[in-house]
Design an enzyme around this catalytic site. Structure first.
Site, short mmCIF file in Angstrom:
data_model
loop_
_atom_site.label_atom_id
_atom_site.label_comp_id
_atom_site.label_asym_id
_atom_site.label_seq_id
_atom_site.Cartn_x
_atom_site.Cartn_y
_atom_site.Cartn_z
N LYS A 250 -10.40 14.63 67.09
CA LYS A 250 -8.75 15.66 67.00
C LYS A 250 -8.14 14.92 66.03
O LYS A 250 -6.89 15.19 65.05
CB LYS A 250 -8.65 15.97 68.64
CG LYS A 250 -7.10 16.47 68.55
CD LYS A 250 -8.02 18.21 68.33
CE LYS A 250 -6.94 19.29 68.61
NZ LYS A 250 -7.31 20.43 68.92
N CYS B 247 -29.50 -1.86 69.53
CA CYS B 247 -30.39 -1.42 70.55
C CYS B 247 -31.86 -1.15 69.61
O CYS B 247 -32.43 -2.39 69.01
CB CYS B 247 -29.40 -0.17 70.76
SG CYS B 247 -30.70 0.24 73.05
N TYR B 248 -31.85 -0.24 69.71
CA TYR B 248 -33.23 -0.05 68.85
C TYR B 248 -32.87 -0.24 67.74
O TYR B 248 -33.86 -0.85 66.94
CB TYR B 248 -33.36 2.06 68.61
CG TYR B 248 -34.84 2.20 67.96
CD1 TYR B 248 -35.84 2.45 68.41
CD2 TYR B 248 -34.85 2.04 66.43
CE1 TYR B 248 -37.40 2.90 68.12
CE2 TYR B 248 -35.89 2.68 65.87
CZ TYR B 248 -36.90 2.87 66.80
OH TYR B 248 -38.18 3.26 66.02
N HIS C 242 -24.50 -1.73 74.03
CA HIS C 242 -23.82 -1.07 72.96
C HIS C 242 -21.46 -1.65 72.54
O HIS C 242 -21.34 -0.98 73.78
CB HIS C 242 -23.71 0.15 73.44
CG HIS C 242 -25.28 1.10 73.44
ND1 HIS C 242 -26.09 2.12 72.20
CD2 HIS C 242 -25.59 1.82 74.47
CE1 HIS C 242 -26.55 2.05 72.40
NE2 HIS C 242 -27.19 1.89 73.91
N ASP D 125 -6.78 23.05 64.79
CA ASP D 125 -8.30 22.79 64.48
C ASP D 125 -7.94 24.39 63.02
O ASP D 125 -8.77 23.76 61.71
CB ASP D 125 -9.79 23.28 64.96
CG ASP D 125 -9.20 22.09 66.15
OD1 ASP D 125 -8.35 20.99 65.68
OD2 ASP D 125 -9.96 22.34 66.67
N GLY E 254 -31.28 4.37 69.98
CA GLY E 254 -31.80 5.67 69.55
C GLY E 254 -33.54 5.79 71.13
O GLY E 254 -33.07 4.41 71.58
N GLU F 230 -19.99 0.04 70.47
CA GLU F 230 -18.75 1.59 70.36
C GLU F 230 -18.62 2.19 71.43
O GLU F 230 -17.96 2.68 71.57
CB GLU F 230 -19.72 2.10 69.39
CG GLU F 230 -21.16 2.78 70.50
CD GLU F 230 -22.49 2.30 69.90
OE1 GLU F 230 -22.30 1.31 70.16
OE2 GLU F 230 -23.12 2.55 70.29
#
Ligand code: XMP
Length: 509
Positions: free
Chosen positions: A365, A81-82, A170, A227, A53, A172
């Site tokens: 997607k 992180c945060y 991170h 979509d 964050g 991710e």
């Protein structure tokens, strides 16, 4: 009936938080995002990840977590992180504010001389990671262990007394090269089996829609694309009062309106088709400036749609997660949407009144496609190439005429048929036939002709920001060109577009 996640991801506001959810789902774990105050609403998660964050844990009103409750869950915890800094502080360590933000690549060195902590099992001795932080954990509480450092020896990964973890980088983002492995190692510690099934996710979405919609009538715009089709069929499955509206703007491909109608019939959902082709063509008469064409099409679409929808109680939008995080959207779409003030305003007004639902907003997607599969939507719809909102208008540069539209429709139908029968359709990201508004001389029989040219474009791309042309086999191009030249009247030349994006765009306008 809310379905509890296996892994609760607590959102402290990092731009990457949704990516954590995505990665966990890719690894097969059903995970969901929660605000810090919602920790008690996560049910019985089998693991918790605290995201990164932008704030500093030393700020007076910094986002907090109910630490006692978290510990009481007795499940693996990972702070990113945060999240790491917050946990370090909660454990009694010290976090010091940094003067500048460290943003960019760094190296992770797992501690343990080839026998690292299980979190880093299989991770290289020096692994590229992605940092984005300013605070650092400067003092560790009792029982905490440094399990990874950066190349300067600064701790970037910790394990606290109860076995919970904190990492300063991170995992991710793909810039962290072995981030996936690290997340895999973390989920391997969970006392459960991965269980992300699209079936159960669909049930959850359906339930959420029912609660959100209640007795109201939902209006859903359908374009025939992935979509909006998935959205409409999902709403249909939820059994809410539903109106699906398809606006035929006269800029569709060959037989498209009929096909969409037939598809909906097969899927058992009702579809209202509003044939506004004449209105659109009239509005485009004599207009040749690309942005002006787009603006007119966008504005008229909104008018036609809302005329048909009349008093909207609730509008369903097929917004996907990449639309939510700006960075992932195509530059051109994002910027063209901005030029559609009318459209944006109408939707913003409804949004303010709480009349917009976006059931797909958590999905990527490929997840929308997987959801579509569980809804019984045929593969040919789910794996269609993208088609722009302004339709063939962006494939016919200059003034639009019925004649030019007929040419691209016929050419496109031939091109697509050949791509499909040769197996190339699925290997190409997007392909189309466009019109080059120049006339050149040719010969037909004994006569000289002076006619338009068509251009074929087939590209591969990941996110539409960049694209490369596809090396279609010559025999295939020859067969397509022959058939187009023999059967489409009004043209005497076929070109194959070998331009990359940039500098070209994918569409012609
Ligand atoms: P360009 O031509 O900018 O296109 O390279 C990138 C991708 O975006 C699609 N595209 C649009 N989609 N409204 C849309 O919904 C638009 O105005 C629009 N313009 C381009 C294009 O088909 C390609 O996939």
């Amino acid at each position: 009936m809310e379905i509890d996640p296996q892994i609760a991801v607590i959102d402290f506001g990092s731009q990457y938080t949704q990516l954590i959810v995505r990665r966990l789902r890719e690894l097969g774990w059903f995970s969901k995002l929660y605000q810090p105050s919602e920790l008690r609403e996560t049910g019985s998660p089998k693991a918790v990840i605290l995201s990164g964050g932008p704030r500093s844990v030393s700020e007076a009103d910094a986002p907090d977590i109910d630490f006692e409750y978290l510990r009481g869950l007795g499940v693996p915890v990972l702070g990113v992180c945060y999240g790491m800094q917050l946990l370090n502080k909660k454990w009694g360590g010290v976090v010091s504010p940094g003067k500048t933000r460290e943003y960019g690549p760094a190296q992770l060195r797992p501690v343990g001389d080839g026998n690292p902590d299980p979190l880093f099992a299989g991770v290289s001795a020096s692994s590229r990671i992605w940092m984005s932080h300013s605070d650092t954990c400067t003092q560790l509480p009792e029982g905490a262990k440094v399990i990874g450092t950066n190349s300067e020896g600064v701790a970037v990964a910790l394990r606290w007394a109860d076995g919970s973890y904190g990492i300063q980088f991170h995992p991710e983002v793909t810039h962290s090269h072995e981030g996936r492995q690290i997340l895999q190692n973390f989920v391997d510690m969970i006392d459960d089996e991965p269980g992300f099934r699209m079936e159960s996710f669909k049930d959850m979405l359906v339930e959420k829609i029912r609660v959100e919609v209640g007795e109201r009538e939902v209006v859903c715009g359908v374009s025939g694309g992935v979509d909006s089709t998935v959205l409409a069929i999902l709403l249909h499955e939820a059994g809410v009062k539903l109106r699906c509206i398809f606006v035929d703007n006269g800029l569709m491909r060959m037989d498209e309106a009929d096909e969409v109608r037939a598809q909906f019939r097969t899927l058992g959902a009702e579809l209202e088709v509003v044939d506004a082709s004449e209105r659109f063509l009239a509005k485009l008469e004599g207009v040749d400036e690309p942005e002006e064409k787009r603006r007119r099409i966008g504005d008229l679409f909104v008018d036609v749609f809302f005329e048909a929808a009349a008093n909207v109680e609730l509008l369903a939008q097929g917004t996907l997660y990449p639309d939510v995080i700006e960075s992932a959207t195509s530059g051109s779409i994002a910027s063209t949407i901005k030029t559609h003030h009318n459209r944006v305003k109408r939707i913003l007004d409804l949004q303010r009144e709480g009349k917009v639902i976006e059931p797909l907003a958590e999905l990527f997607k490929d997840e929308v496609r997987a959801l579509g599969e569980t809804l019984g939507i045929p593969r040919e719809i789910l794996f269609r190439h993208p088609f722009p909102g302004p339709g063939l208008a962006v494939r016919v540069p200059g003034e639009i005429t019925a004649e030019k539209l007929r040419i691209v429709r016929e050419g496109d139908a031939i091109f697509m048929r050949h791509l499909k029968t040769s197996g190339w359709y699925d290997r190409v990201w997007q392909a189309y036939c466009g019109l080059l508004p120049i006339k050149t001389v040719g010969v037909k029989g004994d006569e000289r002709s002076y006619e338009w040219a068509v251009t074929l474009r087939a590209v591969i791309s990941e996110d539409a920001m960049t694209a490369d042309w596809v090396e279609l086999p010559y025999e295939l191009l020859r067969a397509i060109s022959n058939e187009i030249l023999n059967s489409v009247s009004g043209i005497n030349r076929v070109f194959y577009d070998i331009s990359t994006k940039p500098p070209a765009s994918i569409e012609l306008e």
